[in-house]
Design an enzyme around this catalytic site. Structure first.
Site, PDB file in Angstrom:
ATOM      1  N   TYR A 132       3.855  -6.502  17.199  1.00  9.58           N
ATOM      2  CA  TYR A 132       4.112  -5.734  15.981  1.00  9.58           C
ATOM      3  C   TYR A 132       4.951  -4.492  16.304  1.00  9.58           C
ATOM      4  CZ  TYR A 132       3.347  -2.478  12.167  1.00  9.58           C
ATOM      5  OH  TYR A 132       3.542  -1.556  11.170  1.00  9.58           O
ATOM      6  N   ALA A 152       7.165  -5.863   5.350  1.00  7.77           N
ATOM      7  CA  ALA A 152       6.928  -6.295   6.734  1.00  7.77           C
ATOM      8  C   ALA A 152       5.522  -6.870   6.837  1.00  7.77           C
ATOM      9  CB  ALA A 152       7.042  -5.107   7.700  1.00  7.77           C
ATOM     10  N   ARG A 209     -12.144  -2.686  21.136  1.00  8.40           N
ATOM     11  CA  ARG A 209     -11.168  -3.650  20.619  1.00  8.40           C
ATOM     12  C   ARG A 209      -9.992  -3.608  21.585  1.00  8.40           C
ATOM     13  NH1 ARG A 209      -8.928  -2.422  14.597  1.00  8.40           N
ATOM     14  NH2 ARG A 209      -7.767  -0.858  15.773  1.00  8.40           N
ATOM     15  N   ASP A 231       9.680  -7.473  -3.748  1.00  8.50           N
ATOM     16  CA  ASP A 231       8.461  -7.731  -2.962  1.00  8.50           C
ATOM     17  C   ASP A 231       8.153  -9.223  -3.047  1.00  8.50           C
ATOM     18  OD1 ASP A 231       5.777  -5.654  -2.187  1.00  8.50           O
ATOM     19  OD2 ASP A 231       5.581  -7.848  -2.143  1.00  8.50           O
ATOM     20  N   TYR A 270       0.824  -1.216   0.000  1.00  4.55           N
ATOM     21  CA  TYR A 270       0.000   0.000   0.000  1.00  4.55           C
ATOM     22  C   TYR A 270       0.865   1.276   0.000  1.00  4.55           C
ATOM     23  CZ  TYR A 270      -3.261   3.413   2.132  1.00  4.55           C
ATOM     24  OH  TYR A 270      -4.008   4.509   2.428  1.00  4.55           O
ATOM     25  N   THR A 279       6.472   2.637  13.293  1.00  2.46           N
ATOM     26  CA  THR A 279       5.046   2.784  13.586  1.00  2.46           C
ATOM     27  C   THR A 279       4.795   3.507  14.905  1.00  2.46           C
ATOM     28  OG1 THR A 279       3.055   1.509  14.189  1.00  2.46           O
ATOM     29  CG2 THR A 279       5.147   0.425  14.556  1.00  2.46           C
TER      30      THR A 279
HETATM   31  N1  UFG Z   1     -12.195   0.935  14.234  1.00  2.00           N
HETATM   32  C1  UFG Z   1     -13.558   0.742  14.389  1.00  2.00           C
HETATM   33  N2  UFG Z   1     -14.163  -0.186  13.601  1.00  2.00           N
HETATM   34  C2  UFG Z   1     -13.477  -0.947  12.691  1.00  2.00           C
HETATM   35  C3  UFG Z   1     -12.089  -0.733  12.544  1.00  2.00           C
HETATM   36  C4  UFG Z   1     -11.491   0.217  13.340  1.00  2.00           C
HETATM   37  O1  UFG Z   1     -14.211   1.386  15.208  1.00  2.00           O
HETATM   38  O2  UFG Z   1     -14.114  -1.785  12.038  1.00  2.00           O
HETATM   39  C5  UFG Z   1     -11.560   1.954  15.062  1.00  2.00           C
HETATM   40  C6  UFG Z   1     -10.432   1.417  15.910  1.00  2.00           C
HETATM   41  O3  UFG Z   1     -10.917   0.913  17.120  1.00  2.00           O
HETATM   42  C7  UFG Z   1      -9.527   2.634  16.045  1.00  2.00           C
HETATM   43  C8  UFG Z   1      -9.750   3.411  14.736  1.00  2.00           C
HETATM   44  O4  UFG Z   1     -10.955   2.904  14.204  1.00  2.00           O
HETATM   45  O5  UFG Z   1      -9.972   3.401  17.105  1.00  2.00           O
HETATM   46  C9  UFG Z   1      -8.639   3.200  13.738  1.00  2.00           C
HETATM   47  O6  UFG Z   1      -8.424   1.817  13.607  1.00  2.00           O
HETATM   48  P1  UFG Z   1      -7.500   1.184  12.471  1.00  2.00           P
HETATM   49  O7  UFG Z   1      -7.579  -0.305  12.629  1.00  2.00           O
HETATM   50  O8  UFG Z   1      -7.877   1.748  11.156  1.00  2.00           O
HETATM   51  O9  UFG Z   1      -6.058   1.733  12.821  1.00  2.00           O
HETATM   52  P2  UFG Z   1      -5.227   1.602  14.188  1.00  2.00           P
HETATM   53  O10 UFG Z   1      -5.220   2.979  14.773  1.00  2.00           O
HETATM   54  O11 UFG Z   1      -5.675   0.497  15.039  1.00  2.00           O
HETATM   55  O12 UFG Z   1      -3.834   1.114  13.606  1.00  2.00           O
HETATM   56  C10 UFG Z   1      -2.877   1.977  13.115  1.00  2.00           C
HETATM   57  C11 UFG Z   1      -2.027   1.269  12.087  1.00  2.00           C
HETATM   58  C12 UFG Z   1      -1.264   0.118  12.724  1.00  2.00           C
HETATM   59  C13 UFG Z   1      -0.469   0.646  13.892  1.00  2.00           C
HETATM   60  C14 UFG Z   1      -1.383   1.348  14.859  1.00  2.00           C
HETATM   61  C15 UFG Z   1      -0.603   1.996  15.969  1.00  2.00           C
HETATM   62  O13 UFG Z   1      -2.836   0.767  11.055  1.00  2.00           O
HETATM   63  O14 UFG Z   1      -0.369  -0.436  11.775  1.00  2.00           O
HETATM   64  O15 UFG Z   1      -2.093   2.401  14.192  1.00  2.00           O
HETATM   65  O16 UFG Z   1      -1.365   2.002  17.113  1.00  2.00           O
HETATM   66  F1  UFG Z   1       0.147  -0.372  14.521  1.00  2.00           F
END
Ligand code: UFG
Length: 329
Positions: free
Chosen positions: A142, A76, A283, A32, A12, A118
């Site tokens: 991770y 990764a 989550r 890749d 991505y 990250t």
């Molecule tokens: N969320 C929802 N519903 C979903 C998916 C996500 O409510 O179906 C919420 C999550 O709880 C979070 C927010 O949307 O509060 C963002 O979630 P993402 O999964 O899109 O992203 P994250 O913040 O969890 O993850 C990102 C990067 C990871 C990294 C992390 C660092 O994608 O690679 O930040 O904390 F590790």
């Protein structure tokens, strides 16, 4: 002839960076494994090798054939949840293999690297916006798999003169403005793609993970950076390494946060679709607020984000998902 080696260039963030470098007439070569990347995300004209960063002979061949002078290392595994159930896999794929890869590069005389780190290295942050010098305390393998590499680079610099920049990404989002390349993960776990899949009817609803956080609307706040701005950060880091900047760690975000509900409401407005929303349990491992302090990258590299307003983020992602509802398949 000299080139920049892009590992994970079919992924991505890697594929957007390849595109920006080519627009600047920089020669690139992509390595890749295609375990999570997509061959179609890389233009036919770009030299492409399918293989693993731990394949010492293949990397030597690429470096010698293409005159590789620096590396941007994206390759990764990056699923936080998967890293919880398979920590050994993450320490092997992300940490051990990167160590072997960089050691090989150093022996081949390649001493400049931009590395994908990250915000997950911070764990549950004490201060928000989070400055780079905050304590690191990852709450998942991770984050630790990346933090160990950052730490190793300090020693590789002292021993062998490695010049390195580690970019600590906050939330990478959006797609190319023409909608031709974008985010295609399997399984998809990220908020914006899932919201847009719900808009397309590919999912019943978007689940909101937790509505009782200590934020203005009860949902988590994240710092969303457009993938084109994130890609630009890599290009600037690469240029800076050529100009002998001090190696180090840089947050890459916007310094601004949006809640899950703000994202969903913007998506409803821009798509014109009343996307079904379901409130769900928290989550595990989600901090209530993750926002980058960004003055270091702004000052050192001159990064100014251009595409990271929520409208451009969601409209570019929407174009990609609408045109490519099955990703690259
Ligand atoms: N969320 C929802 N519903 C979903 C998916 C996500 O409510 O179906 C919420 C999550 O709880 C979070 C927010 O949307 O509060 C963002 O979630 P993402 O999964 O899109 O992203 P994250 O913040 O969890 O993850 C990102 C990067 C990871 C990294 C992390 C660092 O994608 O690679 O930040 O904390 F590790």
């Amino acid at each position: 002839m000299s080139s920049i080696l892009i590992t994970g260039g079919a992924g991505y963030i890697g594929s957007h960076t390849v595109r920006i470098l080519r627009e600047k007439s920089v020669q690139v070569v992509v390595l890749d494994s295609l375990v999570t990347g997509h061959r179609k995300a890389v233009p036919e004209e770009v030299p492409f090798y399918q293989g693993d960063i731990s394949d010492v002979g293949l990397v030597r061949n690429i470096v010698e054939t293409h005159g590789v002078e620096a590396v941007i290392h994206f390759a990764a595994l990056s699923l936080v949840g998967e890293s919880m159930s398979k920590p050994d896999l993450y320490f092997y794929e992300n940490t051990a293999k990167t160590n072997l890869f960089v050691s090989n590069l150093l022996q081949l005389g390649v001493k400049k690297i931009v590395f994908s780190s990250t915000a997950a290295v911070y764990g549950l942050p004490e201060i928000v916006p989070i400055p780079e010098e905050s304590p690191t305390n990852p709450i998942n393998p991770y984050g630790l798999s990346k933090l160990m590499i950052e730490a190793s680079f300090r020693w590789l610099e002292k021993a062998y003169g490695l010049k390195w920049v580690a970019l600590r990404y906050f939330n990478a989002v959006g797609a190319s403005l023409d909608g031709s390349i974008g985010e295609a993960h399997w399984p998809e776990t990220h908020l914006i793609p899932l919201v847009l899949k719900a808009a397309l009817g590919q999912r019943d609803a978007i689940q909101v993970f937790g509505t009782d956080y200590n934020t203005m609307d009860g949902t988590c706040i994240r710092d969303y950076i457009h993938v084109l701005d994130l890609a630009e950060a890599h290009v600037l880091a690469l240029e800076a390494l050529d100009h002998q900047i001090k190696s180090g760690i840089f947050n890459v975000g916007t310094g601004e946060g949006f809640s899950v509900l703000q994202v969903i409401n913007t998506a409803k407005k821009l798509t014109g679709i009343d996307i079904p929303v379901v409130e769900a349990a928290r989550r595990s491992g989600d901090p209530d607020r993750l926002i980058a302090k960004v003055n270091k990258i702004e000052k050192t590299f001159g990064l100014r984000t251009r595409y990271s307003d929520l409208e451009t983020i969601i409209s570019s992602a929407w174009k990609w998902h609408r045109n490519n509802s099955n990703g690259y398949d």
